[in-house]
Design a protein around this motif. Structure first.
Motif, PDB file in Angstrom:
ATOM      1  N   ALA A   1       4.763 -50.814 -48.488  1.00  0.00           N
ATOM      2  CA  ALA A   1       4.470 -51.012 -47.061  1.00  0.00           C
ATOM      3  C   ALA A   1       4.634 -52.479 -46.682  1.00  0.00           C
ATOM      4  N   MET A   2       4.086 -53.364 -47.516  1.00  0.00           N
ATOM      5  CA  MET A   2       4.195 -54.798 -47.186  1.00  0.00           C
ATOM      6  C   MET A   2       5.644 -55.253 -47.194  1.00  0.00           C
ATOM      7  N   MET A   3       6.405 -54.706 -48.143  1.00  0.00           N
ATOM      8  CA  MET A   3       7.790 -55.170 -48.283  1.00  0.00           C
ATOM      9  C   MET A   3       8.722 -54.535 -47.253  1.00  0.00           C
ATOM     10  N   PHE A   4       8.479 -53.274 -46.896  1.00  0.00           N
ATOM     11  CA  PHE A   4       9.302 -52.642 -45.849  1.00  0.00           C
ATOM     12  C   PHE A   4       8.978 -53.255 -44.480  1.00  0.00           C
ATOM     13  N   LEU A   5       7.680 -53.323 -44.167  1.00  0.00           N
ATOM     14  CA  LEU A   5       7.269 -53.630 -42.791  1.00  0.00           C
ATOM     15  C   LEU A   5       7.176 -55.124 -42.509  1.00  0.00           C
ATOM     16  N   ALA A   6       7.028 -55.918 -43.567  1.00  0.00           N
ATOM     17  CA  ALA A   6       6.982 -57.392 -43.436  1.00  0.00           C
ATOM     18  C   ALA A   6       5.929 -57.846 -42.416  1.00  0.00           C
ATOM     19  N   GLU A   7       4.785 -57.174 -42.452  1.00  0.00           N
ATOM     20  CA  GLU A   7       3.710 -57.583 -41.539  1.00  0.00           C
ATOM     21  C   GLU A   7       2.845 -58.657 -42.195  1.00  0.00           C
ATOM     22  N   LYS A   8       2.268 -59.518 -41.350  1.00  0.00           N
ATOM     23  CA  LYS A   8       1.368 -60.554 -41.876  1.00  0.00           C
ATOM     24  C   LYS A   8       0.116 -59.913 -42.444  1.00  0.00           C
ATOM     25  N   VAL A   9      -0.252 -60.277 -43.660  1.00  0.00           N
ATOM     26  CA  VAL A   9      -1.501 -59.808 -44.274  1.00  0.00           C
ATOM     27  C   VAL A   9      -2.488 -60.971 -44.221  1.00  0.00           C
ATOM     28  N   PRO A  10      -3.544 -60.863 -43.398  1.00  0.00           N
ATOM     29  CA  PRO A  10      -4.512 -61.963 -43.331  1.00  0.00           C
ATOM     30  C   PRO A  10      -5.243 -62.134 -44.665  1.00  0.00           C
ATOM     31  N   ALA A  11      -5.758 -63.356 -44.879  1.00  0.00           N
ATOM     32  CA  ALA A  11      -6.417 -63.681 -46.152  1.00  0.00           C
ATOM     33  C   ALA A  11      -7.500 -62.662 -46.517  1.00  0.00           C
TER      34      ALA A  11
END
Ligand code: T3D
Length: 268
Positions: free
Chosen positions: A168-178
């Motif tokens: 999900a992180m790699m497909f969508l490239a959304e910012k993940v907050p700390a």
């Protein structure tokens, strides 16, 4: 003092004090994105810290408001002249950095002071203990520009967060907050931005006073565990325990315990 030193490269600030080598990515105008000279400088500095017995822990951080925005995209696609081969950039810049960080038998603390994007996110994840400012964030930004994650991200991230979340992180490239990165297991701790450097330095200093050989061998064992089965890993533990048991710090640790005093470790 023999174990104190300061050196400066154009895009990397490097200083050694009290057993801790602090490495600062220093291209703040472009959020410390990597051009070739910065990547080469980081490789050289990592070679230096590996060779220097006075360095017993490393602290990696970024100057300014960002940690690292990955590849300098202006360099990757120059307006005048041909673009460098991307595979070669990855082989010659990022892969050697990740190999050096993982092979370094000293603990590496990463203080993520702001956004960590693309290769910058995966650089942080290649370190041993990641402290993030509460204002920091992580972005697997690659797919936004039609690339795949590199800098070891496809190896590290699924092992930290599981394959589905990594996808999900790699497909969508959304910012993940700390705060989310903490609950997902991507970082060790989140601290207020104002105290990040102090906290990271305190952690690195604490690690630098520990039995460095043992910490290095723990890192070697953890690296090996990523590809070993249980039997092979049990044997790795036996071999590395034998090595740790020959260290001066092992003898000091046991002596100090028996004498009911605090140990003084020398890193050998
Ligand atoms: O050759 C290859 O490509 C292969 C290797 C690939 C490895 C990779 O890392 S690929 C991924 C590259 N990185 C990115 O795609 C991230 C690009 N940056 C961003 O998406 C955003 O800048 C951030 C989300 C990281 C931060 O956003 P924000 O709004 O906080 O800052 P900003 O305004 O976008 O950036 C501030 C300045 O830094 C700005 O310059 P300016 O307008 O003030 O003169 C921006 O252009 C510059 N900057 C940020 N990232 C990069 C960059 N300049 C060059 N390269 C960058 N990666």
């Amino acid at each position: 003092m023999a174990n104190e030193g300061v050196g400066q490269e154009q895009s990397i600030i490097f200083a050694v004090a009290g057993g801790v080598a602090t490495i600062t990515l220093n291209r703040p105008a472009v959020l410390n994105s990597f051009n070739r000279p910065m990547a080469k400088a980081l490789q050289r500095v990592l070679d230096e810290v590996a060779a220097d017995p006075a360095v017993r822990a490393v602290l990696l951080t970024g100057a300014g408001r960002g940690f690292c925005a990955g590849q300098d995209l202006a360099e990757a696609m120059p307006q005048d002249g041909p673009a460098p081969a991307i595979g070669d950039i990855v082989r010659e810049t990022y892969n050697p950095i990740v190999r050096r960080l993982r092979a370094l038998e000293k603990p590496v603390v990463c203080a993520v002071n702001g956004v960590a994007a693309g290769a910058g996110a995966n650089l942080a994840l290649a370190c041993d203990l990641v402290l993030a400012a509460d204002t920091a964030s992580f972005v697997e930004a690659f797919s936004k520009i039609g690339l795949i994650p590199d800098t070891g991200g496809t190896f590290t991230l699924p092992r930290l967060v599981g394959p589905q979340r990594a996808a999900a992180m790699m497909f969508l490239a959304e910012k993940v907050p700390a705060a989310d990165a903490l609950s997902l297991g991507m970082v060790y701790r989140v601290v207020p931005a104002a105290s990040l450097l102090d906290e990271a330095r305190a952690l690195a200093t604490r690690l630098a006073a520990m039995p460095t050989r043992a910490l290095g061998l723990i890192k070697r064992a953890l690296n090996a565990s990523l590809s070993n089965d249980l039997d092979a890993q049990l044997e790795v533990e036996a071999e590395l325990q034998a090595e740790a048991g020959e260290s001066e710090d092992y003898r000091e640790g046991v002596r100090a315990f028996l004498e009911k005093r605090a140990p003084v470790f020398v890193g050998r």
